[in-house]
Each structure stands twice: as structure tokens, then as C-alpha cells.
Design an enzyme around this catalytic site. Sequence first.
Site, PDB file in Angstrom:
ATOM      1  N   LEU A   1      -3.262  65.623  72.509  1.00 38.39           N
ATOM      2  CA  LEU A   1      -4.502  66.068  71.874  1.00 38.39           C
ATOM      3  C   LEU A   1      -4.683  67.578  72.060  1.00 38.39           C
ATOM      4  CD1 LEU A   1      -6.753  64.452  70.323  1.00 38.39           C
ATOM      5  CD2 LEU A   1      -8.198  64.911  72.303  1.00 38.39           C
ATOM      6  N   GLY A   2      -3.687  68.343  71.590  1.00 36.98           N
ATOM      7  CA  GLY A   2      -3.815  69.797  71.544  1.00 36.98           C
ATOM      8  C   GLY A   2      -4.503  70.213  70.271  1.00 36.98           C
ATOM      9  N   ARG A   3      -4.194  71.419  69.786  1.00 33.18           N
ATOM     10  CA  ARG A   3      -4.862  71.927  68.595  1.00 33.18           C
ATOM     11  C   ARG A   3      -4.685  70.998  67.404  1.00 33.18           C
ATOM     12  NH1 ARG A   3      -2.146  76.477  70.703  1.00 33.18           N
ATOM     13  NH2 ARG A   3      -3.469  78.253  71.298  1.00 33.18           N
ATOM     14  N   ILE A   4      -3.431  70.607  67.133  1.00 29.58           N
ATOM     15  CA  ILE A   4      -3.151  69.794  65.955  1.00 29.58           C
ATOM     16  C   ILE A   4      -3.666  68.372  66.158  1.00 29.58           C
ATOM     17  CG2 ILE A   4      -1.302  68.797  64.556  1.00 29.58           C
ATOM     18  CD1 ILE A   4       0.252  71.442  65.040  1.00 29.58           C
TER      19      ILE A   4
ATOM     20  N   ILE B   1       4.329  64.387  63.122  1.00 28.60           N
ATOM     21  CA  ILE B   1       4.184  65.724  62.537  1.00 28.60           C
ATOM     22  C   ILE B   1       4.425  66.781  63.604  1.00 28.60           C
ATOM     23  CG2 ILE B   1       2.714  65.175  60.562  1.00 28.60           C
ATOM     24  CD1 ILE B   1       0.273  65.752  62.339  1.00 28.60           C
TER      25      ILE B   1
ATOM     26  N   ARG C   1       7.711  67.243  66.657  1.00 26.40           N
ATOM     27  CA  ARG C   1       9.117  67.555  66.731  1.00 26.40           C
ATOM     28  C   ARG C   1       9.913  66.248  66.785  1.00 26.40           C
ATOM     29  NH1 ARG C   1       9.169  72.150  64.880  1.00 26.40           N
ATOM     30  NH2 ARG C   1       9.603  74.029  66.076  1.00 26.40           N
TER      31      ARG C   1
ATOM     32  N   ASP D   1       7.843  63.622  59.180  1.00 25.82           N
ATOM     33  CA  ASP D   1       8.037  64.947  58.588  1.00 25.82           C
ATOM     34  C   ASP D   1       9.171  65.709  59.272  1.00 25.82           C
ATOM     35  OD1 ASP D   1       7.264  67.041  56.734  1.00 25.82           O
ATOM     36  OD2 ASP D   1       6.401  68.112  58.443  1.00 25.82           O
TER      37      ASP D   1
ATOM     38  N   GLU E   1      17.971  67.767  60.958  1.00 27.22           N
ATOM     39  CA  GLU E   1      17.489  68.065  59.599  1.00 27.22           C
ATOM     40  C   GLU E   1      18.068  69.395  59.098  1.00 27.22           C
ATOM     41  OE1 GLU E   1      13.224  70.182  60.427  1.00 27.22           O
ATOM     42  OE2 GLU E   1      13.258  68.002  60.724  1.00 27.22           O
TER      43      GLU E   1
ATOM     44  N   HIS F   1       9.896  68.212  56.325  1.00 26.58           N
ATOM     45  CA  HIS F   1       9.419  69.174  57.319  1.00 26.58           C
ATOM     46  C   HIS F   1       8.600  70.279  56.646  1.00 26.58           C
ATOM     47  CE1 HIS F   1      10.349  71.220  61.452  1.00 26.58           C
ATOM     48  NE2 HIS F   1       9.079  71.341  61.102  1.00 26.58           N
TER      49      HIS F   1
END
Length: 315
Positions: A153-156, A232, A234, A258, A263, A281
Site C-alpha cells: 500500500l505505497g503510492r500506487i 501492475i 514488477r 501488465d 518481456e 507494460h
Amino acid sequence: MEKPHILQVGPYPEWDEAPLQSAFTVHRYFDAADKSAFLSSVGPQVRAIATRGELGAARSMIDACPNLEIVSVYGVGYDAVDLAACREKGIRVTNTPDVLTNDVADLGVAMMLCQSRGMISAERWVQDGSWAAKGLFPLKRRVWGRRAGILGLGRIGFAVAKRLQAFDMDIAYSGPAAKPYAEGMEFISDPVALAARSDFLFVTLAASAATRHIVGRDVLAALGDEGMLINIARASNIDEEALLEALETRTLGSAALDVFEGEPKLNPRFLKLDNVLLQPHHASGTIETRKAMGKLVRDNLAAHFAGRDLPTPVL
């Protein structure tokens, strides 16, 4: 005064290329046919590396640039930069957080909606004549009011959570410690327990040695045959072999991804599955955000060479 020499590891959009070349003497690593010889030739002049999150800067590249002072990453992830080498040599590292947060969160929620409601296959149902020939599209699963887990639960992750609240979802999260800003969300320290209480599990962790394959067989089994995994962050945060097995055997209901190991040459087994949504991605891939990311790369470089505080330092 001579412009600082920088090593550009990968291409940027044209709107970033022009100002970068105007401000610096740019050596385009990605254009070199013999990259080892190229590094040997230009490395001693290089004072900065401009790279992308997935490309990073390996120790061999850093060692080839003995006068390197800073690595500026275009992207929020910096796990592909050899931070140990940078620490040893006193090299600064920056990334581009915040400016991409909302676009990444938007795509994560869009992927959840798209996969849960079967929008890709529903479009094919219309396009190939199945609607007219076979009737109504098979029923799918709702999103609103269901249980969501956010791993990191960081920024994203927090931006995802705010969007999910609009769907009246029951939200829990996992991480090293509870977050004081996570009002109304349940903290569950164990990722397996988080998966067990989730219908949708979002992976929004920064990648590190500690988080590598944190989503493994036990987490996937706990998420279960009706659960959905959305990544979304790594690819390294997920045990991809375990994920493929779970999708193939349907012990995991579905996934929306994503990012992938290796990749853009993803494992061809993904292409045979009908229970996974594949994206290239591009979570931060809006014109507005990519322009802001490029500007922040240049702002960090300019601040360094002017002796000012770095806008977004990692090291």
C-alpha cells in the site's frame, strides 16, 4: 562550457529526445552494434546514465563509466539498477515517482473491470457474429461490493484503494506495517491470509530481493479458483511458473497482467490461456504522464549538475 556527457540506455519519446540532446552530449547505447566496444570508447567521458526502469544499469555498465556521478531512471521502479555498485562508488540514483501513480492505478482498476466482465471476449462475441447466432453473452462476475486485497500500500497501492472505494469494495492490504492513512482498510501482514480473504488481489509492491516471488504457489492457492490476480508492479514479484500452472489447471480463476519475465518476449504459454488478460507494460503509458516522467529525468540531471538538491532521489 562543455555539456555533460550522458549515456542514454534506451530510447525515449521524441519530445524527450530533443531537450535531452540540447542540454547534454548524449551517447546512445541502444544504437550501438557492439555495445561492449561502445562502452569502452565513451565510458570514461560519461558522468550520468539516463535509463528506463526495466533497463536499469548493471554493474558492468557502471564499472565501464569510471567518472559516473548519477543514474536517472525514467520510471518508478529502480530494481534493475545495481544499487550496491552505486553505493560503493557514491553514485546518486533518481526515479520518477508520483507523476505516474494515477495512470498506473487507473489501468489496474480498468484491467480488473475488463477481465471480470469479460469485455475482450464480449467484443469478439459481437464482432464474430456470435451475438446474432448464439444469443446472449455468457454471464460474468460483478466487481462492486466484493473483496479486494492490495499487496503493497505505497503510492500506487493507495491510489488503487481510493478507486476501489468508489465500487463499495471491502478492502484489505498487506505490507511491512500498517499504514496510518489506510482508514477503513484492514491490515493483514501475511500475504497468504490476504489472498485467502480476497476476490481480487492487486500486486503494487516495489520489487526487491525481499519481494521476489512473494506471490507464489501458496498465495495463488489461497486466492483460489474464483480469484483474480492483477499485477501492475514488477514481474519478479510473482513466481511466473507457479502462476502459469495455476491458470492452466484453473486452481486460480484468472489474472490480468501488465508485466512479464523476459518481456516483451513473454512465455508463449500465456498466449494459449483464455483466463488471462495480457497488457504490454503500459500502465504509465499516457502522453501526459510520459511527458512528466521525461521532464523529471531531465530535472534530476539538471539539478545534479547545477549542485542543487535532487527532486526525487533514491540514493
